[in-house]
Design an enzyme around this catalytic site. Structure first.
Site, PDB file in Angstrom:
ATOM      1  CD  GLU A   3      -8.160  12.262  -5.772  1.00 51.45           C
ATOM      2  OE1 GLU A   3      -8.980  13.269  -4.435  1.00 51.45           O
ATOM      3  OE2 GLU A   3      -6.599  12.743  -5.521  1.00 51.45           O
ATOM      4  CE  LYS A  57      -9.958   7.989  -2.986  1.00 51.88           C
ATOM      5  NZ  LYS A  57      -8.334   8.250  -3.093  1.00 51.88           N
TER       6      LYS A  57
END
EC number: 3.2.2.23
Length: 271
Positions: A3, A57
């Site tokens: 993440e 991301k």
């Protein structure tokens, strides 16, 4: 899945070895990732690296004539190693960038859900279009969350994980942030009060920042760029702790499926 904190940890880890140096060439052992490795990456030659950035991301490696866009997928990781170790690649080591300082940036991805893409102009990148604000930016605050939540019937947890609302708040950090803010994940987003929205925005920032400082969360495959695990997993309050006592009140942590993703919470501490 890596993440935002894991991707930011990777960015900070590889940046000193890339910026100010040049990519001599790329070695692609398996181009069949989530999308095929872009042809322009296969033919890289003596390209100076100007910066290493992050959006959501995605890792963005800026070169003189374009950008390499890297997504770590479900199980990807990046690490730096010395060039003499180039021949020690394993079956999950799919991409190497050979740098002119004697180092190699190696991409490892057992599940091959990651991506290595090329883009001449980030403004034209389809994968970066329509993304929400960065959670650590000033644009993401309580007023923003409150306004976006009005009349929303979507449950708070999956709502927070929508990249159009805010980027990088994935499954782990959504559960952890909602626990820290004392908000149940199965409430409708529209039920947030102004005070709760302000607290939630503040908590998301704090949880993400703390995880970045700890080098991310290692659950399965993620390693930092130096090959070491992230240590935030040791501080998880609810995620992955179903049936274990809440660290605050002792009530067993519960789990539920929201949007086909596991959610963890304390029924007593969260309302």
């Amino acid at each position: 899945m890596p993440e935002l904190p894991e991707v930011e940890t990777s960015r900070r880890g590889i940046e000193p070895y890339l910026v100010g140096h040049s990519i001599q060439y790329a070695v692609v052992r398996n181009a069949r990732l989530r999308w095929p490795v872009s042809e322009q990456i296969l033919t890289l030659s003596d390209q100076p690296v100007l910066s290493v950035q992050r959006r959501a991301k995605y890792l963005l490696i800026e070169l003189e004539r374009g950008w390499i866009i890297v997504h770590l997928g479900m199980s990807g990781s990046l690490r730096m190693l010395r060039e003499e170790n180039e021949d020690e690649a394993g079956k999950h080591d799919h991409v190497d960038l050979v740098i002119n300082n004697g180092m190699i940036l190696r991409y490892t991805d057992p599940r091959r859900f990651g991506a290595w893409l090329w883009c001449e102009d980030l403004a034209t990148s389809s994968v970066l279009a329509h993304l929400g604000p960065e959670p650590l930016s000033e644009a993401f605050n309580g007023d923003y969350l409150y306004e976006k939540s009005r009349n929303k019937r979507t449950l708070i947890k999956p709502w927070l994980m929508d990249n159009k609302l805010v980027v990088g708040v994935g499954n782990i950090y959504a559960s952890e942030s909602l626990f820290s803010a004392g908000i149940l994940p199965d409430r409708p987003a529209g039920s947030l009060t102004k005070a709760e929205a302000a607290l939630l925005a503040k908590t998301i920032k704090a949880v993400l920042q703390r995880s970045i400082e700890q080098g991310g969360t290692t659950l399965r495959d993620f390693l930092q760029s130096d090959g070491k695990p992230g240590y935030f997993a040791q501080e998880l309050q609810v995620y992955g702790r179903a049936g274990e006592p809440c660290r605050t009140c002792g009530t067993p942590i519960e789990s539920a499926k929201h949007g086909q993703r596991s959610t963890f919470f304390c029924r007593r501490c969260q309302r």
